[in-house]
Design a protein around this motif. Structure first.
Motif, mmCIF file in Angstrom:
data_model
loop_
_atom_site.group_PDB
_atom_site.id
_atom_site.type_symbol
_atom_site.label_atom_id
_atom_site.label_comp_id
_atom_site.label_asym_id
_atom_site.label_seq_id
_atom_site.Cartn_x
_atom_site.Cartn_y
_atom_site.Cartn_z
ATOM 1 N N LEU A 1 34.365 44.173 50.791
ATOM 2 C CA LEU A 1 35.514 43.584 51.494
ATOM 3 C C LEU A 1 36.800 44.377 51.247
ATOM 4 O O LEU A 1 37.884 43.892 51.548
ATOM 5 C CB LEU A 1 35.705 42.130 51.051
ATOM 6 C CG LEU A 1 34.649 41.141 51.543
ATOM 7 C CD1 LEU A 1 34.791 39.807 50.810
ATOM 8 C CD2 LEU A 1 34.766 40.933 53.051
ATOM 9 N N LYS A 2 36.660 45.569 50.702
ATOM 10 C CA LYS A 2 37.827 46.402 50.419
ATOM 11 C C LYS A 2 38.629 46.611 51.704
ATOM 12 O O LYS A 2 38.069 46.816 52.775
ATOM 13 C CB LYS A 2 37.406 47.750 49.838
ATOM 14 C CG LYS A 2 38.539 48.491 49.139
ATOM 15 C CD LYS A 2 37.989 49.697 48.402
ATOM 16 C CE LYS A 2 39.099 50.449 47.655
ATOM 17 N NZ LYS A 2 39.707 49.640 46.601
ATOM 18 N N ASN A 3 39.940 46.556 51.560
ATOM 19 C CA ASN A 3 40.889 46.686 52.672
ATOM 20 C C ASN A 3 41.001 45.426 53.536
ATOM 21 O O ASN A 3 41.718 45.424 54.543
ATOM 22 C CB ASN A 3 40.562 47.895 53.561
ATOM 23 C CG ASN A 3 40.632 49.207 52.796
ATOM 24 O OD1 ASN A 3 41.499 49.377 51.940
ATOM 25 N ND2 ASN A 3 39.717 50.121 53.091
ATOM 26 N N SER B 1 38.300 44.004 45.797
ATOM 27 C CA SER B 1 38.663 44.177 47.212
ATOM 28 C C SER B 1 40.114 44.609 47.376
ATOM 29 O O SER B 1 40.590 44.817 48.498
ATOM 30 C CB SER B 1 38.428 42.873 47.990
ATOM 31 O OG SER B 1 39.280 41.838 47.504
ATOM 32 N N GLY B 2 40.820 44.732 46.230
ATOM 33 C CA GLY B 2 42.218 45.142 46.292
ATOM 34 C C GLY B 2 43.186 43.992 46.481
ATOM 35 O O GLY B 2 44.290 44.176 47.006
ATOM 36 N N ASN B 3 42.765 42.783 46.059
ATOM 37 C CA ASN B 3 43.615 41.594 46.217
ATOM 38 C C ASN B 3 43.901 40.914 44.876
ATOM 39 O O ASN B 3 43.971 39.686 44.792
ATOM 40 C CB ASN B 3 42.929 40.597 47.152
ATOM 41 C CG ASN B 3 42.880 41.073 48.587
ATOM 42 O OD1 ASN B 3 43.839 40.942 49.343
ATOM 43 N ND2 ASN B 3 41.740 41.651 48.981
ATOM 44 N N LYS B 4 44.078 41.714 43.820
ATOM 45 C CA LYS B 4 44.291 41.152 42.476
ATOM 46 C C LYS B 4 45.520 40.252 42.395
ATOM 47 O O LYS B 4 45.599 39.372 41.530
ATOM 48 C CB LYS B 4 44.412 42.277 41.447
ATOM 49 C CG LYS B 4 43.122 42.993 41.148
ATOM 50 C CD LYS B 4 43.238 43.900 39.931
ATOM 51 C CE LYS B 4 44.182 45.057 40.191
ATOM 52 N NZ LYS B 4 44.201 46.013 39.044
ATOM 53 N N HIS B 5 46.461 40.466 43.278
ATOM 54 C CA HIS B 5 47.702 39.687 43.248
ATOM 55 C C HIS B 5 47.513 38.259 43.776
ATOM 56 O O HIS B 5 48.376 37.396 43.577
ATOM 57 C CB HIS B 5 48.770 40.376 44.098
ATOM 58 C CG HIS B 5 48.410 40.456 45.553
ATOM 59 N ND1 HIS B 5 47.468 41.345 46.022
ATOM 60 C CD2 HIS B 5 48.835 39.738 46.635
ATOM 61 C CE1 HIS B 5 47.348 41.197 47.334
ATOM 62 N NE2 HIS B 5 48.150 40.219 47.729
ATOM 63 N N VAL B 6 46.395 38.005 44.448
ATOM 64 C CA VAL B 6 46.145 36.685 45.033
ATOM 65 C C VAL B 6 45.604 35.737 43.967
ATOM 66 O O VAL B 6 44.614 36.046 43.295
ATOM 67 C CB VAL B 6 45.131 36.780 46.203
ATOM 68 C CG1 VAL B 6 44.821 35.394 46.763
ATOM 69 C CG2 VAL B 6 45.668 37.690 47.300
#
Length: 275
Positions: free
Chosen positions: A79-81, A106-111
């Motif tokens: 689900l990256k990007n 997936s690059g959403n660590k801030h969520v």
């Protein structure tokens, strides 16, 4: 001009102005509420120790196995990007950890992950922790079947709902001879469906009003199956594998399935990317 005529003329002017002003106020169109499309990635958690040991886990809090963490990581890579606006899970460790791993890779660590017990697995009451094999024939017997395999084959896409209701019926009868109070006993399929539907609709509406976007929701196999059985003609009742994803699209005030049910395409994509 007499005083009475002047007074009548002034009064008439004021009345006309007032009527004109009111007409302007009432004829102004109401502001429409702006809503945006939402895509929910409804996901089953990664493999747990109970999955491996073939145990009934429901509300019980079994952890992910090493392989369970890996499949969640692969899902994240697949689900990256994909930018997630929000993430929601049930209040069980296996669901929350799966979501955290997916967001990380997936690059959403801030969520941040929002927990809600209405997204947890179906509850099995007195049967929690039992061997699935040991319970199979007892569960099948509720409907007059001899074995669990026969029960599954004959009920088809209704299997998961009937399985949930069998646990509910037996636990209501206290077949396990426990002292559990009513609130801790097995749920019915209708109860699971209602809480899943209410929470998923709430998530969709809230996200839509906030500008729309993608949402990660991690729940469990039985609860997802029971929910999907109520709202999609595509539903066939097939078991959902760990980290399988079903996309739901919210548009014009309604959630609908988009694409295949329980796909592992994202996991497979992520596994290839990790090599």
């Amino acid at each position: 001009m007499s005083f009475k005529k002047k007074f009548a003329l002034i009064l008439g002017t004021i009345t006309a102005l007032g009527t004109f002003g009111m007409a302007n106020v009432t004829s102004e169109p109401a502001m429409a509420t702006s809503t945006k499309p939402v895509t929910i990635y409804l996901t089953r958690h990664g493999e747990t120790t109970a999955n491996v040991m073939m145990r009934v886990q429901g509300w019980s809090n079994f952890p992910l196995t090493k392989n369970g963490v890996k499949v969640a990581d692969d899902l994240g890579r697949g689900l990256k990007n994909t930018k997630f606006k929000a993430a929601y899970t049930g209040d069980l460790t296996r669901q929350t950890v799966t979501a955290q791993e997916v967001l990380k890779y997936s690059g959403n660590k801030h969520v941040s992950v929002n927990q809600n017990k209405d997204l947890r697995e179906g509850g099995y009451g007195s049967f929690e922790g039992d061997s699935i094999a040991a319970d199979n024939n007892k569960i099948a017997g509720v409907y007059g079947y001899k074995t669990g395999d026969e029960f599954m084959q004959k009920t088809g896409k209704d299997y998961w709902n009937q399985l949930q209701d069998a646990y509910h019926k037996l636990d209501t009868q206290n077949s396990q001879e426990t002292k559990l109070v009513k609130a801790d006993r097995a749920e019915s399929a209708k109860e699971v469906q209602q809480r899943m539907t209410t929470e998923l609709n709430h998530i969709a509406k809230t996200t839509s009003k906030d500008g729309g976007g993608n949402v990660l929701v991690v729940s469990s196999g039985m609860s997802i199956n029971e929910y999907l059985s109520t709202m999609s003609k595509k539903y066939e009742g097939k078991p959902l594998k760990n980290a399988a994803v079903t996309k739901l699209v919210y548009k014009n005030g309604k959630l609908q399935v988009s694409g295949p049910i329980g796909t592992l395409s994202y996991v497979d994509k992520g596994a290839k990317a990790s090599k």
